[in-house]
Design an enzyme around this catalytic site. Structure first.
Site, PDB file in Angstrom:
ATOM      1  N   SER A   4       0.828  -1.207   0.000  1.00 33.59           N
ATOM      2  CA  SER A   4       0.000   0.000   0.000  1.00 33.59           C
ATOM      3  C   SER A   4       0.863   1.258   0.000  1.00 33.59           C
ATOM      4  O   SER A   4       0.574   2.232  -0.711  1.00 33.59           O
ATOM      5  CB  SER A   4      -0.923  -0.016   1.220  1.00 33.59           C
ATOM      6  OG  SER A   4      -1.687   1.171   1.289  1.00 33.59           O
ATOM      7  N   PHE A  49       2.356   1.985  -3.501  1.00 35.19           N
ATOM      8  CA  PHE A  49       1.407   2.536  -4.463  1.00 35.19           C
ATOM      9  C   PHE A  49       1.023   3.970  -4.104  1.00 35.19           C
ATOM     10  O   PHE A  49       0.813   4.801  -5.000  1.00 35.19           O
ATOM     11  CB  PHE A  49       0.167   1.646  -4.558  1.00 35.19           C
ATOM     12  CG  PHE A  49       0.347   0.480  -5.478  1.00 35.19           C
ATOM     13  CD1 PHE A  49       0.171   0.634  -6.840  1.00 35.19           C
ATOM     14  CD2 PHE A  49       0.716  -0.757  -5.002  1.00 35.19           C
ATOM     15  CE1 PHE A  49       0.350  -0.431  -7.714  1.00 35.19           C
ATOM     16  CE2 PHE A  49       0.897  -1.835  -5.851  1.00 35.19           C
ATOM     17  CZ  PHE A  49       0.714  -1.673  -7.214  1.00 35.19           C
ATOM     18  N   HIS A  50       0.916   4.277  -2.807  1.00 31.49           N
ATOM     19  CA  HIS A  50       0.668   5.672  -2.426  1.00 31.49           C
ATOM     20  C   HIS A  50       1.821   6.575  -2.877  1.00 31.49           C
ATOM     21  O   HIS A  50       1.594   7.692  -3.366  1.00 31.49           O
ATOM     22  CB  HIS A  50       0.485   5.780  -0.912  1.00 31.49           C
ATOM     23  CG  HIS A  50      -0.894   5.455  -0.443  1.00 31.49           C
ATOM     24  ND1 HIS A  50      -1.347   4.158  -0.277  1.00 31.49           N
ATOM     25  CD2 HIS A  50      -1.940   6.261  -0.106  1.00 31.49           C
ATOM     26  CE1 HIS A  50      -2.599   4.185   0.141  1.00 31.49           C
ATOM     27  NE2 HIS A  50      -2.986   5.433   0.255  1.00 31.49           N
ATOM     28  N   GLU A  51       3.036   6.082  -2.713  1.00 31.67           N
ATOM     29  CA  GLU A  51       4.202   6.860  -3.122  1.00 31.67           C
ATOM     30  C   GLU A  51       4.222   7.062  -4.639  1.00 31.67           C
ATOM     31  O   GLU A  51       4.507   8.167  -5.131  1.00 31.67           O
ATOM     32  CB  GLU A  51       5.476   6.168  -2.656  1.00 31.67           C
ATOM     33  CG  GLU A  51       6.759   6.903  -2.988  1.00 31.67           C
ATOM     34  CD  GLU A  51       6.900   8.217  -2.237  1.00 31.67           C
ATOM     35  OE1 GLU A  51       7.602   9.113  -2.745  1.00 31.67           O
ATOM     36  OE2 GLU A  51       6.298   8.353  -1.157  1.00 31.67           O
TER      37      GLU A  51
END
Length: 483
Positions: free
Chosen positions: A405, A408-410
């Site tokens: 997670s 993917f946020h980065e």
């Protein structure tokens, strides 16, 4: 005689409570409804008898000698009773206070900055330079089609299983790397880059689910062919079949978990769709207004949070927290409630549990399990339980889920900004110790909202406003260096 009869009635009413077979009106009048001094009047089909009972009770039942305190009661706002009460009035008060406070802030902002909304703040002629990103977004449809061809060949046993796995790894990896390279090579707007990265991540998650599900269904089919019995709780879509129609529906459906068929609604509510579209337009405009009129001036007039005066940085973060929270709540409502429900209605997609009551989460772990159900179901189905089946401990599997997670946020933030400082990655990984802390507090203080308060504090005041300031100043520093 009349006085004697009334006295007898009065004393009998004081000595015993009405039974279930007593007169309905008398029972309603003498019943304690939260206050010992209250008298309730119920409708009675016999008006004369009701008047006689009312006058008798008013004259004799509530005399000074009648006990005013008869049983143990808690205050409405006590910790044992607060969640059993209706707080609709307090909710209305909060709405009035919010409207009043925010109206003052709007007037103050307009006096200080003037009207900052530009024509075409969502789309302008400068956005036309982002056409490579738009073409890249359109070309993403090639990857599901390629995955379908691989699965069709696998179903016909034209290629061995290891080759199928290798081809899917290449397809899914390319579907994510290709948009990243396009964004990094183009000097595109931040909003265009974020949109393309979100589409790329969704395609990647869907392709992984498609490949993983078909791989598992082939394994189960081989087990059935060998005569092995499958458990009744499996609910497998049997027989295994690769259909382009099912893949096409899955790629546009509001889900990240592939299956051959989904629960469907009987028809499309066209009027309902129109109402939701109007709401979507309104709340999108509200979100843009808050960003342009509030967040941009606050951010532009602030310093880097890790440089300069700490007290000033805290003031900027606190000032940014409220409009940032409004924008996030609008984004959540627009995407998870309005847009996904509109898409589900148009596709007659039945399972619309896109989120749960995450605002009541007592721990950080509960929040991450409830606020984004499509991603949560994908994590459970294709990451968490596969890790457990391979003997990985639960704590390590949970850490892997947060790691994926965080990556993917980065990607969704850092790639459009062309900045890789790992602020978003660190923010998500910081949730792991918060999960341990709030779980400990929940186990120690049963039925408490301590974890919920910690979640709201970290989420509203510390986390998101800090990330906004960090990425903004890093982005400004990058532009200054380029200029």
């Amino acid at each position: 005689m009349a006085i004697a009869d009334d006295s007898a009635f009065s004393h009998s009413s004081l000595r015993r409570r009405p039974t279930a077979t007593s007169d309905t009106s008398a029972e309603d009048l003498t019943k304690d409804s939260g206050s010992d001094d209250s008298i309730s009047s119920a409708a009675n089909p016999q008006p004369q008898k009701k008047q006689q009972l009312d006058s008798s009770l008013l004259k004799f039942a509530y005399r000074p000698s009648v006990p005013a305190h008869r049983r143990v009661k808690e205050s409405p706002l006590s910790s044992d009773n607060i969640f059993r009460q209706s707080h609709a009035g307090l909710f209305n008060l909060c709405i009035v206070v919010l409207v009043s406070v925010n109206s003052r802030l709007i007037i103050e902002n307009l006096i200080k900055y003037g009207w900052l909304i530009r024509s075409g703040f969502w789309f302008s002629s400068k956005s036309l330079r982002d056409w490579p990103l738009f073409m890249c977004c359109l070309s993403l449809v090639l990857f599901p089609f390629t995955a379908f061809i691989v699965e069709k060949l696998a179903q016909r046993k034209c290629i061995p299983e290891p080759v199928v796995v290798l081809l899917h790894i290449i397809i899914t990896s390319t579907s994510l790397i290709y948009p990243i390279l396009v964004i990094l090579r183009c000097d595109s707007a931040f909003l265009s880059g974020v949109t393309l990265m979100l589409f790329a991540c969704i395609v990647w998650l869907k392709l992984v689910s498609y490949a993983h599900t078909n791989y598992d269904m082939r394994a189960l089919t081989k087990s059935v062919e060998k005569g092995e019995a499958l458990p009744n709780t499996l609910n497998m879509d049997y027989p295994y079949n690769v259909s382009f129609k099912s893949l096409a529906y899955f790629m546009v459906a509001p889900t990240l978990c592939y299956q051959q068929s989904y629960p469907r609604t009987p028809y499309i509510r066209k009027g309902w769709v129109i109402r939701q579209l109007v709401k979507l337009i309104i709340f999108t405009g509200v979100m843009g207004f808050i960003i342009e009129q509030y967040i941009n001036p606050i951010v532009q007039n602030s310093q880097h949070p890790f440089k300069g005066n700490l007290l000033y940085a805290m003031e900027r973060v606190l000032k940014l927290s409220v409009p940032n929270l409004y924008v996030w709540l609008c984004m959540f409502y627009c995407f998870f409630h309005l847009w996904l429900n509109i898409l589900a209605e148009l596709l007659r997609f039945g399972d619309r549990e896109f989120y749960k009551d995450w605002w009541n989460a007592k721990t950080v772990e509960e929040y991450w399990r409830m606020w984004n159900m499509p991603v949560h179901k994908w994590m459970i189905r294709h990451l968490y339980f596969p890790c457990l089946r391979h003997g990985i401990p639960k704590a390590v599997a949970l850490l892997i889920a947060f790691l994926v997670s965080a990556l993917f946020h980065e990607l969704c933030i850092a790639v459009p900004c062309h900045i890789f400082k790992l602020w978003a990655f660190g923010g998500i990984m910081f949730q792991v110790p918060l999960v341990l802390i709030t779980n400990y507090l929940q186990n120690k203080f049963r039925n408490s909202m301590v974890g919920n308060m910690i979640f709201w504090f970290i989420f509203c005041i510390l986390g998101q406003p800090m990330c906004v300031l960090l990425y903004y100043h890093d982005l400004m520093n990058r532009k200054n260096k380029l200029d």
